[in-house]
Each structure stands twice: as structure tokens, then as C-alpha cells.
Design a protein around this motif. Structure first.
Motif, PDB file in Angstrom:
ATOM      1  N   VAL A 223      14.481 -18.424  36.799  1.00  0.00           N
ATOM      2  CA  VAL A 223      15.594 -19.373  36.818  1.00  0.00           C
ATOM      3  C   VAL A 223      15.725 -20.008  38.197  1.00  0.00           C
TER       4      VAL A 223
ATOM      5  N   ASN B  13      15.643 -18.817  29.561  1.00  0.00           N
ATOM      6  CA  ASN B  13      15.301 -18.361  30.914  1.00  0.00           C
ATOM      7  C   ASN B  13      13.802 -18.167  31.083  1.00  0.00           C
TER       8      ASN B  13
ATOM      9  N   TRP C  45      13.223 -22.786  38.888  1.00  0.00           N
ATOM     10  CA  TRP C  45      13.542 -24.081  38.295  1.00  0.00           C
ATOM     11  C   TRP C  45      14.781 -24.717  38.934  1.00  0.00           C
TER      12      TRP C  45
ATOM     13  N   LEU D 133      22.575 -20.605  32.044  1.00  0.00           N
ATOM     14  CA  LEU D 133      21.400 -19.808  32.356  1.00  0.00           C
ATOM     15  C   LEU D 133      21.826 -18.451  32.903  1.00  0.00           C
TER      16      LEU D 133
ATOM     17  N   GLY E 145      12.448 -27.025  31.068  1.00  0.00           N
ATOM     18  CA  GLY E 145      12.941 -27.686  32.275  1.00  0.00           C
ATOM     19  C   GLY E 145      12.963 -29.198  32.214  1.00  0.00           C
TER      20      GLY E 145
ATOM     21  N   LEU F 180      11.535 -21.750  30.803  1.00  0.00           N
ATOM     22  CA  LEU F 180      11.919 -22.904  31.607  1.00  0.00           C
ATOM     23  C   LEU F 180      10.759 -23.843  31.956  1.00  0.00           C
TER      24      LEU F 180
END
Length: 369
Positions: free
Chosen positions: A181, A129, A184, A25, A136, A132
């Protein structure tokens, strides 16, 4: 400001796709390609030769982005009314679409795993990115996160040199992506990969790969040679360098605070605990990215219209040239015909047979009967 603690935490329970590997990431130009190359050198898998985005002027050694993931992300961005250069899709909108989209994300990772034939995956695709909220839940328990860190001013200058992107827009985009980012990653164990430190001390790449590989299933981890990662780095590819003076010149107060937090993270394994205010981008950054996106869209639309006008103009020119050519050919044909008629009229045979043509021609009185 609270710093992260160095700790390795068991992975969360959840749906298991039967995969293992890492996801890298971090915004584009932050060293993600070099980090991916280090993992590949150690034995990770990103795809076959025709399944990975290759080299380009900006990345002469390769991008190492799995094309199936890139194409799927492009599809998702389009479905959400966005594109790779635009501001991130609304997180709430992504959450509403997650149930519908998640099977497609799982499918692309399964396909990669089948191609990997037991080797662990390394997935690096910067569009993740901004997506997410969708990616995720699929990444959890499947791919261990590796966070690439680079001075944001260097990132902005690199974008400017490669794409002509203004530093202000590049920094706003960096802030938006890094905040997403961090949101998450908060509370998760992550391998921190500082780009500058990796280039200064290549052995750190081997240590990073070794630590990240400890999260793999034993059979996958056994395929990895962390020592091979160090040789994959090339400090000569780092063309932009910045320092405190450049940061003071370019960064906003929020960006300075965000970068101060990120560069305080130790290289290697940490359980990330980011301050709440840094886990969402500032309104100023969102507005800046949105305005720039609108300008890029306008420029693209304007460019398309100009190209269409140029194509229409070129076609009109072709038609006019064809018309002029046809007119010239007609005039030449008429001239040839007139010359042939004149030649016949002036010929001896034509003059001799003139009386006969007069006899053969019916008189008007004869026609009336």
C-alpha cells in the motif's frame, strides 16, 4: 526517518471514468469496516442491499464490501494462481497482466457508479491491497485513498480470536500488505484514518469525511453530510488493545520500524512520503506468509481428501447396508417360496391329483419313439 508533510495536492491527470468517491485501504481487521460505515452514514454509496457483503460474527454490523468488486478480485487472484489467504501475487506478474485486466476493473466501477445514481462511492475490499499493481491506475483520479491505521498487534490478536490465525503469520501478512500500500501511496495525497483515534474522538470521523469529500466533484460533495459520520462509530466493537509491551513482544525490527512510521502520520490529509525500505516487505515476511499459505493450502487439500474418504466410506456403508437388506429380502422370499411349495405338497388336492400327474408325465421310451 522522513515524516509525511501535511499538504493537499491536486489530483493527477489521467483517464477519467466519470466517477468519484473514496477507496479505503488497509489490511483486514484494521478498522476498515468502521471507516466505511462512517462514509456510508454521511451519504456515500457502496451498493444495494444485495450487492454488499453483510454482517457476520466477526463483523456484526457488516463488512460493507461491494460484492462485484470482491468477486472480481477473487477471479483475478485465481487467475494469478493465488487466493485471499495466500501471499500477494508477484507485482511484476500483475503488471504484465494489467492491460488485459484493466477494462474489467473499470467496468465494475462504472456499474457501481450507475447504481449510485450520483452519490459518491466508498469502495472497501481488502484484496485490493495485494492487487494494487492492477488496481492502481484505475483508482487514480477516480477514488481518493483513505488509509486505515491500527496497531498491528491488535490486528494480529483480532485475527487470532476470529480465525485462529497465528500472530506471526498475521503480522507478516500485515507487513506485506502495508508495504504494498505504501509503495502505491507514495507521493499521493491520502486521508489518514487512525482507528483508535476515531473511536476515542468520533468527531474526527466527521472531519475525515469532510476533508476527503473536498476531493469530490461539487455535485457529489453536495450530497454528503459529514456530521452524520460520527454517530456511525461504535467503540464497543474494539475487543483487542495492545501497547508498547505487546509490540516489543510480537513485532520484528522491520515491523516496529514500519509501525513507528505509520503512527507518526497525522490524522487527516497528508502527502505521503514513505522511506524506500518500508515500501517493500522484508524477505522474512514474504517467506513467513508463503509458508503459512502452503500450510493452509495443504490443510485445505488434506481436508478435502479426508472429506472425500469420509464420503466414500459413508457410501460404502450404504452399499453394504443395501446389500445386506437385499440378502435378507432374498432369504425371506426363498423362505416364503419354500413354505408355499410345502403347503401345496401337503395339500389334499395335491395328493389326490398325484396319479394324474404320473399319467401325464411322458415316459423316456415314449419320448424316444
Amino acid at each position: 526517518m522522513k515524516n509525511s508533510r501535511v499538504i493537499v495536492r491536486p489530483r493527477k491527470e489521467g483517464a477519467d471514468l466519470g466517477l468519484s468517491g473514496v477507496v479505503i485501504l488497509g489490511p483486514g481487521r484494521s478498522g476498515t469496516s468502521a471507516i466505511a460505515r462512517a462514509f456510508l452514514a454521511a451519504g456515500y454509496f457502496a451498493g444495494g442491499e444485495d450487492e454488499v457483503l453483510g454482517a457476520a460474527a466477526g463483523n456484526p454490523l457488516g463488512h460493507y464490501e461491494p460484492l462485484p468488486v470482491l468477486r472480481l478480485n477473487e477471479e483475478l487472484l485465481a487467475e494469478l494462481g493465488h487466493s485471499w489467504w495466500a501471499d500477494r501475487p508477484d507485482p511484476e506478474a500483475q503488471l504484465r497482466e494489467r492491460e488485459r485486466i484493466q477494462p474489467r476493473l473499470e467496468a465494475v466501477l462504472r456499474a457501481m457508479a450507475e447504481s449510485a445514481a450520483g452519490s459518491p462511492l466508498v469502495v472497501k475490499e481488502p484484496r485490493i491491497n495485494s492487487l494494487l499493481p492492477l488496481w492502481g491506475p484505475v483508482l487514480d483520479n477516480v477514488l481518493h485513498p483513505v488509509l486505515a491505521l491500527r496497531d498491528p498487534v491488535e490486528i494480529a490478536l483480532s485475527h487470532n480470536r476470529r480465525d485462529g490465525t497465528t500472530p506471526a503469520h498475521a503480522l507478516a501478512a500485515w507487513e506485506v500488505q502495508m508495504a504494498t500500500v505504501l509503495e502505491w501511496l507514495d507521493g499521493r495525497t491520502v486521508s489518514v484514518a487512525p482507528y483508535a483515534q476515531l473511536l476515542e474522538r468520533p468527531q474526527l470521523a466527521s472531519e475525515l469525511v469532510a476533508a476527503a469529500s473536498a476531493h469530490l466533484e461539487p455535485a457529489s460533495a453536495a450530497r454528503i453530510d459529514p456530521g452524520a459520520a460520527s454517530a456511525a462509530l461504535d467503540a464497543g466493537l474494539r475487543h483487542e488493545m495492545a501497547g508498547a509491551a505487546a509490540q516489543a513482544e510480537y513485532l520484528t525490527a522491520r515491523q516496529t520500524e514500519l509501525w513507528d512510521f505509520l503512527r507518526s502520520l497525522p490524522a487527516g490529509e497528508v502527502e505521503l512520503s514513505a522511506p524506500q525500505e518500508l515500501r517493500s516487505p522484508s524477505e522474512a515476511a514474504l517467506i513467513a506468509v508463503h509458508k503459512e499459505s502452503e500450510q493452509i493450502d495443504f490443510a485445505a487439500t488434506h481436508g478435502d481428501v479426508c472429506r472425500q474418504l469420509e464420503e466414500a466410506g459413508a457410501r460404502l456403508t450404504e452399499l453394504e447396508q443395501s446389500r445386506a437388506q437385499a440378502r435378507n429380502e432374498l432369504e425371506r422370499a426363498e423362505a416364503r417360496h419354500a413354505a408355499e411349495v410345502a403347503e401345496i405338497a401337503n395339500s389334499v388336492s395335491w395328493r389326490i391329483t398325484a396319479p394324474l400327474r404320473g399319467v401325464a408325465k411322458p415316459r423316456a421310451s415314449d419320448a424316444r419313439g
